[in-house]
Design a protein around this motif. Sequence first.
Motif, PDB file in Angstrom:
ATOM      1  N   MET A  86      22.284 -17.047   4.699  1.00  0.00           N
ATOM      2  CA  MET A  86      21.402 -17.334   3.600  1.00  0.00           C
ATOM      3  C   MET A  86      20.974 -16.046   2.896  1.00  0.00           C
ATOM      4  O   MET A  86      20.845 -16.016   1.707  1.00  0.00           O
ATOM      5  N   ALA A  87      20.748 -14.961   3.654  1.00  0.00           N
ATOM      6  CA  ALA A  87      20.334 -13.690   3.082  1.00  0.00           C
ATOM      7  C   ALA A  87      21.448 -13.125   2.200  1.00  0.00           C
ATOM      8  O   ALA A  87      21.180 -12.504   1.177  1.00  0.00           O
ATOM      9  N   HIS A  88      22.695 -13.343   2.629  1.00  0.00           N
ATOM     10  CA  HIS A  88      23.838 -12.876   1.844  1.00  0.00           C
ATOM     11  C   HIS A  88      23.874 -13.582   0.493  1.00  0.00           C
ATOM     12  O   HIS A  88      24.171 -12.964  -0.530  1.00  0.00           O
ATOM     13  N   HIS A  89      23.570 -14.864   0.476  1.00  0.00           N
ATOM     14  CA  HIS A  89      23.569 -15.643  -0.761  1.00  0.00           C
ATOM     15  C   HIS A  89      22.506 -15.119  -1.727  1.00  0.00           C
ATOM     16  O   HIS A  89      22.745 -14.988  -2.917  1.00  0.00           O
ATOM     17  N   ARG A  90      21.325 -14.767  -1.240  1.00  0.00           N
ATOM     18  CA  ARG A  90      20.244 -14.240  -2.090  1.00  0.00           C
ATOM     19  C   ARG A  90      20.605 -12.862  -2.630  1.00  0.00           C
ATOM     20  O   ARG A  90      20.327 -12.548  -3.785  1.00  0.00           O
ATOM     21  N   ALA A  91      21.211 -12.030  -1.819  1.00  0.00           N
ATOM     22  CA  ALA A  91      21.626 -10.702  -2.269  1.00  0.00           C
ATOM     23  C   ALA A  91      22.671 -10.832  -3.370  1.00  0.00           C
ATOM     24  O   ALA A  91      22.642 -10.091  -4.353  1.00  0.00           O
ATOM     25  N   SER A  92      23.577 -11.769  -3.208  1.00  0.00           N
ATOM     26  CA  SER A  92      24.609 -12.006  -4.202  1.00  0.00           C
ATOM     27  C   SER A  92      23.989 -12.491  -5.509  1.00  0.00           C
ATOM     28  O   SER A  92      24.376 -12.046  -6.594  1.00  0.00           O
ATOM     29  N   ASP A  93      23.006 -13.415  -5.429  1.00  0.00           N
ATOM     30  CA  ASP A  93      22.320 -13.904  -6.625  1.00  0.00           C
ATOM     31  C   ASP A  93      21.560 -12.785  -7.324  1.00  0.00           C
ATOM     32  O   ASP A  93      21.572 -12.680  -8.549  1.00  0.00           O
ATOM     33  N   THR A  94      20.901 -11.937  -6.568  1.00  0.00           N
ATOM     34  CA  THR A  94      20.158 -10.815  -7.138  1.00  0.00           C
ATOM     35  C   THR A  94      21.102  -9.851  -7.848  1.00  0.00           C
ATOM     36  O   THR A  94      20.816  -9.390  -8.954  1.00  0.00           O
ATOM     37  N   LYS A  95      22.219  -9.586  -7.206  1.00  0.00           N
ATOM     38  CA  LYS A  95      23.208  -8.688  -7.799  1.00  0.00           C
ATOM     39  C   LYS A  95      23.734  -9.266  -9.113  1.00  0.00           C
ATOM     40  O   LYS A  95      23.865  -8.556 -10.115  1.00  0.00           O
ATOM     41  N   ARG A  96      24.018 -10.568  -9.119  1.00  0.00           N
ATOM     42  CA  ARG A  96      24.486 -11.241 -10.333  1.00  0.00           C
ATOM     43  C   ARG A  96      23.428 -11.192 -11.433  1.00  0.00           C
ATOM     44  O   ARG A  96      23.740 -10.968 -12.596  1.00  0.00           O
ATOM     45  N   GLU A  97      22.179 -11.419 -11.054  1.00  0.00           N
ATOM     46  CA  GLU A  97      21.081 -11.398 -12.024  1.00  0.00           C
ATOM     47  C   GLU A  97      20.912 -10.011 -12.639  1.00  0.00           C
ATOM     48  O   GLU A  97      20.716  -9.883 -13.849  1.00  0.00           O
ATOM     49  N   HIS A  98      21.019  -8.964 -11.856  1.00  0.00           N
ATOM     50  CA  HIS A  98      20.943  -7.599 -12.368  1.00  0.00           C
ATOM     51  C   HIS A  98      22.097  -7.317 -13.340  1.00  0.00           C
ATOM     52  O   HIS A  98      21.902  -6.704 -14.392  1.00  0.00           O
ATOM     53  N   PHE A  99      23.272  -7.794 -12.958  1.00  0.00           N
ATOM     54  CA  PHE A  99      24.438  -7.589 -13.812  1.00  0.00           C
ATOM     55  C   PHE A  99      24.280  -8.345 -15.132  1.00  0.00           C
ATOM     56  O   PHE A  99      24.574  -7.818 -16.207  1.00  0.00           O
ATOM     57  N   ARG A 100      23.773  -9.572 -15.060  1.00  0.00           N
ATOM     58  CA  ARG A 100      23.552 -10.373 -16.270  1.00  0.00           C
ATOM     59  C   ARG A 100      22.562  -9.672 -17.201  1.00  0.00           C
ATOM     60  O   ARG A 100      22.778  -9.573 -18.404  1.00  0.00           O
ATOM     61  N   ARG A 101      21.471  -9.149 -16.664  1.00  0.00           N
ATOM     62  CA  ARG A 101      20.482  -8.434 -17.473  1.00  0.00           C
ATOM     63  C   ARG A 101      21.079  -7.173 -18.094  1.00  0.00           C
ATOM     64  O   ARG A 101      20.794  -6.837 -19.234  1.00  0.00           O
ATOM     65  N   TYR A 102      21.914  -6.498 -17.308  1.00  0.00           N
ATOM     66  CA  TYR A 102      22.603  -5.305 -17.809  1.00  0.00           C
ATOM     67  C   TYR A 102      23.473  -5.671 -19.031  1.00  0.00           C
ATOM     68  O   TYR A 102      23.443  -4.992 -20.058  1.00  0.00           O
ATOM     69  N   LEU A 103      24.240  -6.758 -18.919  1.00  0.00           N
ATOM     70  CA  LEU A 103      25.094  -7.184 -20.024  1.00  0.00           C
ATOM     71  C   LEU A 103      24.274  -7.587 -21.250  1.00  0.00           C
ATOM     72  O   LEU A 103      24.643  -7.274 -22.386  1.00  0.00           O
ATOM     73  N   GLU A 104      23.174  -8.258 -21.038  1.00  0.00           N
ATOM     74  CA  GLU A 104      22.309  -8.649 -22.155  1.00  0.00           C
ATOM     75  C   GLU A 104      21.710  -7.425 -22.833  1.00  0.00           C
ATOM     76  O   GLU A 104      21.682  -7.324 -24.056  1.00  0.00           O
ATOM     77  N   LYS A 105      21.224  -6.502 -22.022  1.00  0.00           N
ATOM     78  CA  LYS A 105      20.588  -5.291 -22.554  1.00  0.00           C
ATOM     79  C   LYS A 105      21.587  -4.455 -23.360  1.00  0.00           C
ATOM     80  O   LYS A 105      21.240  -3.875 -24.390  1.00  0.00           O
ATOM     81  N   ALA A 106      22.821  -4.416 -22.924  1.00  0.00           N
ATOM     82  CA  ALA A 106      23.860  -3.629 -23.586  1.00  0.00           C
ATOM     83  C   ALA A 106      24.418  -4.322 -24.837  1.00  0.00           C
ATOM     84  O   ALA A 106      25.209  -3.732 -25.568  1.00  0.00           O
ATOM     85  N   GLY A 107      24.024  -5.578 -25.077  1.00  0.00           N
ATOM     86  CA  GLY A 107      24.505  -6.306 -26.250  1.00  0.00           C
ATOM     87  C   GLY A 107      25.831  -7.000 -26.061  1.00  0.00           C
ATOM     88  O   GLY A 107      26.384  -7.571 -27.002  1.00  0.00           O
ATOM     89  N   VAL A 108      26.348  -6.964 -24.844  1.00  0.00           N
ATOM     90  CA  VAL A 108      27.649  -7.571 -24.563  1.00  0.00           C
ATOM     91  C   VAL A 108      27.582  -9.088 -24.736  1.00  0.00           C
ATOM     92  O   VAL A 108      28.472  -9.693 -25.347  1.00  0.00           O
ATOM     93  N   VAL A 109      26.533  -9.691 -24.234  1.00  0.00           N
ATOM     94  CA  VAL A 109      26.405 -11.150 -24.312  1.00  0.00           C
ATOM     95  C   VAL A 109      26.350 -11.594 -25.768  1.00  0.00           C
ATOM     96  O   VAL A 109      27.041 -12.541 -26.171  1.00  0.00           O
ATOM     97  N   ASP A 110      25.563 -10.892 -26.590  1.00  0.00           N
ATOM     98  CA  ASP A 110      25.461 -11.250 -28.003  1.00  0.00           C
ATOM     99  C   ASP A 110      26.802 -11.083 -28.715  1.00  0.00           C
ATOM    100  O   ASP A 110      27.197 -11.932 -29.517  1.00  0.00           O
ATOM    101  N   SER A 111      27.509  -9.998 -28.431  1.00  0.00           N
ATOM    102  CA  SER A 111      28.809  -9.766 -29.069  1.00  0.00           C
ATOM    103  C   SER A 111      29.816 -10.834 -28.686  1.00  0.00           C
ATOM    104  O   SER A 111      30.516 -11.365 -29.547  1.00  0.00           O
ATOM    105  N   LEU A 112      29.886 -11.135 -27.407  1.00  0.00           N
ATOM    106  CA  LEU A 112      30.820 -12.171 -26.963  1.00  0.00           C
ATOM    107  C   LEU A 112      30.462 -13.523 -27.557  1.00  0.00           C
ATOM    108  O   LEU A 112      31.343 -14.276 -27.995  1.00  0.00           O
ATOM    109  N   THR A 113      29.185 -13.819 -27.593  1.00  0.00           N
ATOM    110  CA  THR A 113      28.750 -15.093 -28.154  1.00  0.00           C
ATOM    111  C   THR A 113      29.140 -15.200 -29.620  1.00  0.00           C
ATOM    112  O   THR A 113      29.680 -16.226 -30.055  1.00  0.00           O
ATOM    113  N   SER A 114      28.896 -14.142 -30.391  1.00  0.00           N
ATOM    114  CA  SER A 114      29.223 -14.204 -31.820  1.00  0.00           C
ATOM    115  C   SER A 114      30.728 -14.326 -32.049  1.00  0.00           C
ATOM    116  O   SER A 114      31.163 -15.044 -32.955  1.00  0.00           O
ATOM    117  N   VAL A 115      31.529 -13.660 -31.237  1.00  0.00           N
ATOM    118  CA  VAL A 115      32.984 -13.762 -31.376  1.00  0.00           C
ATOM    119  C   VAL A 115      33.455 -15.170 -31.012  1.00  0.00           C
ATOM    120  O   VAL A 115      34.284 -15.757 -31.712  1.00  0.00           O
TER     121      VAL A 115
END
Length: 104
Positions: free
Chosen positions: A1-30
């Motif tokens: 269960m702890a491994h699953h939470r660490a994986s979710d946290t890692k994914r969440e950090h990565f998602r925020r990184y992509l949003e902050k960098a504008g990657v999500v907006d660029s991909l969405t617009s394309v």
Amino acid sequence: MAHHRASDTKREHFRRYLEKAGVVDSLTSVLVALYEQPERPNNALEFVKQHLGAAGQTSADTEALQQEVIDLRQRCARLAEENKDLKTRLQRHEPVSEDGATAE
């Protein structure tokens, strides 16, 4: 269960990184641009590549190009006015024959 939470946290950090960098907006617009195409391109990946490249231009690039367009339009207007003036001056010195050609 702890491994699953660490994986979710890692994914969440990565998602925020992509949003902050504008990657999500660029991909969405394309992807929206691709979706709104009246006819689907034969090569969707090539479409995405081309439009991501265009989305990658900075606002400084855009501003510089817009300024260049303004400058060139002003220059074109000045040259058109100069051309008109020179034609007028030339007509005063060279009579025009009836067929529209200048007399020699």
